[in-house]
Design a protein around this motif. Sequence first.
Motif, PDB file in Angstrom:
ATOM      1  N   GLY A  78       0.776  -1.237   0.000  1.00 18.25           N
ATOM      2  CA  GLY A  78       0.000   0.000   0.000  1.00 18.25           C
ATOM      3  C   GLY A  78       0.807   1.287   0.000  1.00 18.25           C
ATOM      4  N   TYR A  81      -0.220   4.403  -2.190  1.00 12.26           N
ATOM      5  CA  TYR A  81      -1.373   5.227  -1.801  1.00 12.26           C
ATOM      6  C   TYR A  81      -0.903   6.443  -0.987  1.00 12.26           C
ATOM      7  CZ  TYR A  81      -4.258   1.135  -3.021  1.00 12.26           C
ATOM      8  OH  TYR A  81      -4.862   0.086  -3.667  1.00 12.26           O
ATOM      9  N   ARG A  85      -1.041  10.480  -1.984  1.00  9.71           N
ATOM     10  CA  ARG A  85      -1.659  11.519  -1.145  1.00  9.71           C
ATOM     11  C   ARG A  85      -0.670  12.611  -0.788  1.00  9.71           C
ATOM     12  NH1 ARG A  85      -6.065  10.625   3.289  1.00  9.71           N
ATOM     13  NH2 ARG A  85      -5.380  12.753   3.564  1.00  9.71           N
ATOM     14  N   ARG A 104      -5.697  -4.093  -8.966  1.00  9.27           N
ATOM     15  CA  ARG A 104      -6.917  -4.864  -9.227  1.00  9.27           C
ATOM     16  C   ARG A 104      -8.113  -3.917  -9.238  1.00  9.27           C
ATOM     17  NH1 ARG A 104      -4.994 -10.325  -7.720  1.00  9.27           N
ATOM     18  NH2 ARG A 104      -2.752 -10.034  -7.982  1.00  9.27           N
ATOM     19  N   ILE A 105      -9.145  -4.324  -9.936  1.00  6.86           N
ATOM     20  CA  ILE A 105     -10.258  -3.381 -10.113  1.00  6.86           C
ATOM     21  C   ILE A 105     -10.915  -3.000  -8.779  1.00  6.86           C
ATOM     22  CG2 ILE A 105     -10.767  -4.004 -12.505  1.00  6.86           C
ATOM     23  CD1 ILE A 105     -13.153  -5.602 -11.487  1.00  6.86           C
ATOM     24  N   ASP A 106     -10.886  -3.892  -7.796  1.00  7.66           N
ATOM     25  CA  ASP A 106     -11.490  -3.545  -6.508  1.00  7.66           C
ATOM     26  C   ASP A 106     -10.694  -2.472  -5.769  1.00  7.66           C
ATOM     27  OD1 ASP A 106     -13.883  -5.517  -5.852  1.00  7.66           O
ATOM     28  OD2 ASP A 106     -12.359  -6.607  -6.973  1.00  7.66           O
ATOM     29  N   GLN A 107      -9.536  -2.153  -6.296  1.00  8.70           N
ATOM     30  CA  GLN A 107      -8.724  -1.111  -5.665  1.00  8.70           C
ATOM     31  C   GLN A 107      -8.887   0.239  -6.345  1.00  8.70           C
ATOM     32  OE1 GLN A 107      -4.946  -3.316  -6.166  1.00  8.70           O
ATOM     33  NE2 GLN A 107      -4.877  -3.432  -3.941  1.00  8.70           N
ATOM     34  N   MET A 110     -10.271   3.317  -4.243  1.00  6.53           N
ATOM     35  CA  MET A 110      -9.388   3.911  -3.239  1.00  6.53           C
ATOM     36  C   MET A 110      -8.172   4.567  -3.888  1.00  6.53           C
ATOM     37  SD  MET A 110      -9.617   1.533   0.146  1.00  6.53           S
ATOM     38  CE  MET A 110     -11.163   1.378   1.058  1.00  6.53           C
ATOM     39  N   ARG A 113      -9.384   7.861  -4.899  1.00 10.85           N
ATOM     40  CA  ARG A 113      -9.587   8.748  -3.746  1.00 10.85           C
ATOM     41  C   ARG A 113      -8.273   9.250  -3.176  1.00 10.85           C
ATOM     42  NH1 ARG A 113     -13.016   6.045   0.495  1.00 10.85           N
ATOM     43  NH2 ARG A 113     -12.849   8.129   1.393  1.00 10.85           N
ATOM     44  N   CYS A 114      -7.189   8.543  -3.436  1.00 10.46           N
ATOM     45  CA  CYS A 114      -5.884   9.020  -2.983  1.00 10.46           C
ATOM     46  C   CYS A 114      -5.229   9.934  -4.005  1.00 10.46           C
ATOM     47  CB  CYS A 114      -4.968   7.838  -2.678  1.00 10.46           C
ATOM     48  SG  CYS A 114      -5.402   7.026  -1.130  1.00 10.46           S
ATOM     49  N   ALA A 133     -17.176  -1.603  -9.863  1.00  8.52           N
ATOM     50  CA  ALA A 133     -16.272  -1.640  -8.704  1.00  8.52           C
ATOM     51  C   ALA A 133     -15.930  -0.233  -8.233  1.00  8.52           C
ATOM     52  CB  ALA A 133     -15.000  -2.404  -9.060  1.00  8.52           C
ATOM     53  N   ALA A 136     -18.791   1.298  -6.262  1.00  8.13           N
ATOM     54  CA  ALA A 136     -19.473   0.464  -5.261  1.00  8.13           C
ATOM     55  C   ALA A 136     -19.763   1.251  -3.992  1.00  8.13           C
ATOM     56  CB  ALA A 136     -18.628  -0.759  -4.935  1.00  8.13           C
ATOM     57  N   ILE A 137     -18.846   2.083  -3.615  1.00  9.83           N
ATOM     58  CA  ILE A 137     -19.025   2.850  -2.372  1.00  9.83           C
ATOM     59  C   ILE A 137     -18.876   4.329  -2.676  1.00  9.83           C
ATOM     60  CG2 ILE A 137     -18.080   3.280  -0.070  1.00  9.83           C
ATOM     61  CD1 ILE A 137     -17.618   0.322   0.159  1.00  9.83           C
ATOM     62  N   THR A 138     -19.954   5.065  -2.488  1.00 10.60           N
ATOM     63  CA  THR A 138     -19.936   6.495  -2.825  1.00 10.60           C
ATOM     64  C   THR A 138     -20.047   7.377  -1.585  1.00 10.60           C
ATOM     65  OG1 THR A 138     -22.322   6.492  -3.138  1.00 10.60           O
ATOM     66  CG2 THR A 138     -20.982   6.101  -5.098  1.00 10.60           C
TER      67      THR A 138
ATOM     68  N   GLN B  14     -23.878  -0.080   1.208  1.00 13.47           N
ATOM     69  CA  GLN B  14     -23.022  -0.205   0.028  1.00 13.47           C
ATOM     70  C   GLN B  14     -21.899  -1.203   0.261  1.00 13.47           C
ATOM     71  OE1 GLN B  14     -21.708   3.775  -0.930  1.00 13.47           O
ATOM     72  NE2 GLN B  14     -23.478   4.139  -2.258  1.00 13.47           N
ATOM     73  N   GLN B  18     -21.159  -4.514  -1.731  1.00 20.75           N
ATOM     74  CA  GLN B  18     -19.864  -4.666  -2.396  1.00 20.75           C
ATOM     75  C   GLN B  18     -19.234  -6.014  -2.039  1.00 20.75           C
ATOM     76  OE1 GLN B  18     -16.514  -2.465  -0.759  1.00 20.75           O
ATOM     77  NE2 GLN B  18     -15.773  -1.965  -2.819  1.00 20.75           N
ATOM     78  N   GLN B  22     -18.232  -9.380  -4.239  1.00 23.03           N
ATOM     79  CA  GLN B  22     -16.905 -10.008  -4.267  1.00 23.03           C
ATOM     80  C   GLN B  22     -17.006 -11.513  -4.005  1.00 23.03           C
ATOM     81  OE1 GLN B  22     -14.966  -7.460  -1.389  1.00 23.03           O
ATOM     82  NE2 GLN B  22     -14.388  -5.933  -2.926  1.00 23.03           N
ATOM     83  N   GLU B  35      -6.397 -12.741  -4.422  1.00 22.69           N
ATOM     84  CA  GLU B  35      -7.096 -11.472  -4.293  1.00 22.69           C
ATOM     85  C   GLU B  35      -8.315 -11.615  -3.376  1.00 22.69           C
ATOM     86  OE1 GLU B  35      -8.131  -9.783  -8.021  1.00 22.69           O
ATOM     87  OE2 GLU B  35      -8.988  -7.966  -7.140  1.00 22.69           O
ATOM     88  N   PRO B 157      -9.077   5.292   2.469  1.00 27.38           N
ATOM     89  CA  PRO B 157      -8.495   4.874   1.182  1.00 27.38           C
ATOM     90  C   PRO B 157      -6.979   4.703   1.223  1.00 27.38           C
ATOM     91  CG  PRO B 157      -9.152   7.194   1.105  1.00 27.38           C
ATOM     92  CD  PRO B 157      -9.675   6.635   2.403  1.00 27.38           C
ATOM     93  N   GLU B 158      -6.321   5.420   2.118  1.00 26.89           N
ATOM     94  CA  GLU B 158      -4.859   5.356   2.121  1.00 26.89           C
ATOM     95  C   GLU B 158      -4.336   4.164   2.920  1.00 26.89           C
ATOM     96  OE1 GLU B 158      -2.996   9.001   3.456  1.00 26.89           O
ATOM     97  OE2 GLU B 158      -1.000   8.082   3.500  1.00 26.89           O
ATOM     98  N   TRP B 161      -4.013  -1.082   2.878  1.00 26.83           N
ATOM     99  CA  TRP B 161      -2.992  -2.093   2.551  1.00 26.83           C
ATOM    100  C   TRP B 161      -1.736  -1.807   3.358  1.00 26.83           C
ATOM    101  CZ3 TRP B 161      -5.127  -5.863  -0.282  1.00 26.83           C
ATOM    102  CH2 TRP B 161      -6.290  -5.539  -0.996  1.00 26.83           C
ATOM    103  N   ASN B 238       2.933   3.095   7.112  1.00 30.38           N
ATOM    104  CA  ASN B 238       2.587   2.552   5.799  1.00 30.38           C
ATOM    105  C   ASN B 238       3.776   2.622   4.846  1.00 30.38           C
ATOM    106  OD1 ASN B 238       0.708   1.407   3.967  1.00 30.38           O
ATOM    107  ND2 ASN B 238       0.299   3.422   3.062  1.00 30.38           N
ATOM    108  N   ARG B 243       7.857  -4.917   4.904  1.00 28.28           N
ATOM    109  CA  ARG B 243       6.904  -5.729   4.163  1.00 28.28           C
ATOM    110  C   ARG B 243       7.540  -7.013   3.657  1.00 28.28           C
ATOM    111  NH1 ARG B 243       2.194  -2.740   2.410  1.00 28.28           N
ATOM    112  NH2 ARG B 243       2.323  -0.617   3.191  1.00 28.28           N
TER     113      ARG B 243
END
Lengths: 153, 561
Positions: A78, A81, A85, A104-107, A110, A113-114, A133, A136-138, B14, B18, B22, B35, B157-158, B161, B238, B243
């Motif tokens: 991560g 991200y 930012r 991946r599309i599920d990312q 986010m 948004r960053c 995807a 999905a979350i707004t 939501q 979601q 998945q 994934e 969002p940040e 991960w 982060n 890692r």
Amino acid sequence: MAIPIIVQIRWRPNADESSIGCSRIGQAVAPNKTWQSHRGCSDDGHLQLGATDRVEDLPSTPGTYRVIEIDFSVFNDGRGYSLARQLRTQYQYAGELRATGDIRIDQADMLARCGFDTLELPADTDMAQLETAINAITVHYQADVQLGSGSVS
Amino acid sequence: MYIYNEPDRALLAQRTEQFAGQVNRYLAGELAEDEFQQLRLRNGLYMELNAPMLRVAIPYGLLSSGQLRALARVARTYDRGYGHFTTRQNIQFNWPKLEQVPQLLADLSQVEMHAIQTSGSVVRNITSDPLAGVAADEIEDPRPWCELLRQWSTLHPEFNWLPRKFKIAVTGARNDRAAVRFHDIGLQVVDEAGPNTVFRVWVGGGLGRSPFMGQVIHERLPGTQLLNYVEAILRIYNLEGRRDNKHKARIKILVNALGIDVFKVKVDSEWALIQKVQPGLSGEIVEQMRAHFVESRYDPSAPGKSGRLTFDCDRNADFARWVAHNTTLHRVPGYRIIYASLKAPGAAPGDLGAKGMEALAGFAERYSFGEIRVSHEQNLLLAHVREADLYDLWQGLRIHRLATPNIGTLTDMICCPGADYCSLAHASSLDVASMINQRFDDLDHLYDLGDISLKMSGCINACGHHHLGHIGILGVKKRDEHWYQLTLGGAPGNDGAIGKRLGPAFAADEIVEALEQVLRAYLAWRRPRERFIDTWRRLGNTPFKEAVYGDTHHRTDTLAA
Ligand code: SF4
């Protein structure tokens, strides 16, 4: 290997506040490149960063690059991200910010948004699934990095 | 209690949808295994020995009776009729079917519950003092801050991960009951007269393979900067956390590798940059959040009726014993905080059946403003019971085997699910728990042993917090057999300490005997009214070692792990 596609993410400021659209805008220059060493800057103003690069170590101010690409060597790393930012909020970077590598599309949501506005995705990406995807979350608890404005709303 | 507003509900709906999407894509073969693993973990879903395990979040351990009833329905409909309350104030279901998990979560979302970020390398459930808002030693109710942190960290969002999981605990009391020194970030309201909240911030605490006590990174952080400061810590973690090796990826390793001073410089400079674009929380937001947690339903005539408690205690010794051990004083005169013990003899510590959940929900509605709390010690609390109601409540609890008067004693042990459920386990913990229960079944003996915390983990991951037990038991594997190591001297609170290993491990049929030897040594060495932990602090491991290993030391030494 098929050449990845470039997908642009568009915020739709006039519709539902955080709904975002995406569309394919082209192809990458080379198949699935993952950089081992980073910080290369090509003539056309592309800067390539990897997860271990740090914004404060950049050779010039971020604003001098037309495109900054941040590469994800594995999708669950991560660091990119946070780099995004920092670029958007602390360095007011307003150019194109592109996510490349293993994403991946599920990312996508986010990443957007960053502060990423383009994504390099596999050629066979299902655009309809991506659109689902990414929207999905707004509703969000945190402020997003709004593209272009370079500040947290 | 925090009540969801429209955006909260929309977000949860939501997210529930979601995740269902998945799961469906995975079942349809459209989502790769690696994934889906990451995605399901971010929603509390593990693939365990017997079946998937779903961990449902109970933010800072606070439940409404409606939510507890919903958990009971989930236990009945999707599981085998029970759930397991964890040391992190959550609940786990051990037997759901993957295909049914989306519907299970949709059901829970109706009562504002979910499994968001209960596992995976993300910010986990915020934990807190189970006595928040009712404790006599409280400086400020920590729950408004917990809720602010919960919202801020939800689907951030940040930070989706991170290098590894990230746990935050908050306490607002003088006595730390949230183990803030042993979390990735621990927050403690600092005692001061002013109207503004100030936190002491601890960082880099944690248990597991390499246990560390946290270090203070900020002595006086203004509450309005809480989210900015936590953001700065998380961003540095982060970016810089390891890692390459999952066992070295927690923030404690980073903090100790850099040293707290260097780490603090990095955090402070990031914090300064963050403040330029984000001024911080407004006083208004904090006030609005506080309003959710103000309790004003207390009966002003309660103290006048408390005489009944003395009367009931006098006529019933069993009741008096329960009052002495399973209740504690409330801030408001005439009220008590009561503990429903989930440690009845023969029960798996922390487990509760659907019937018990429903009964407790009913008692909460009748006696305690419809509110239930989960404690780190894996018990449930009713926090606002009038003293005059205690006798009726006790009788009700007894019917459901929730009134074992053993709170704070040896058999009120913390225990992870161990080898019976957990795929990471090295040894069974439930078997040992039940052997201990059989051996120590005499209440007078338990009371004579006094305040002792026994904590047990089935492997070095330390979900049972064995390092923090006055007595800790750790399951290890040797030649494919279950063995157990004893640690002594741990404590989670203001006097926080990591327990010291006593010596070589014991086989499954030796461990309870070894425990008994430790306790015999305590009884032999203790001074009048001295608690186990104080005797240990005075004397250290040596006399206990001699008592346990004696001259057979050489035998077990060869088996040392
Ligand atoms: S301590 Fe080990 S055995 Fe126990 S629940 Fe945690 S991972 Fe599983």
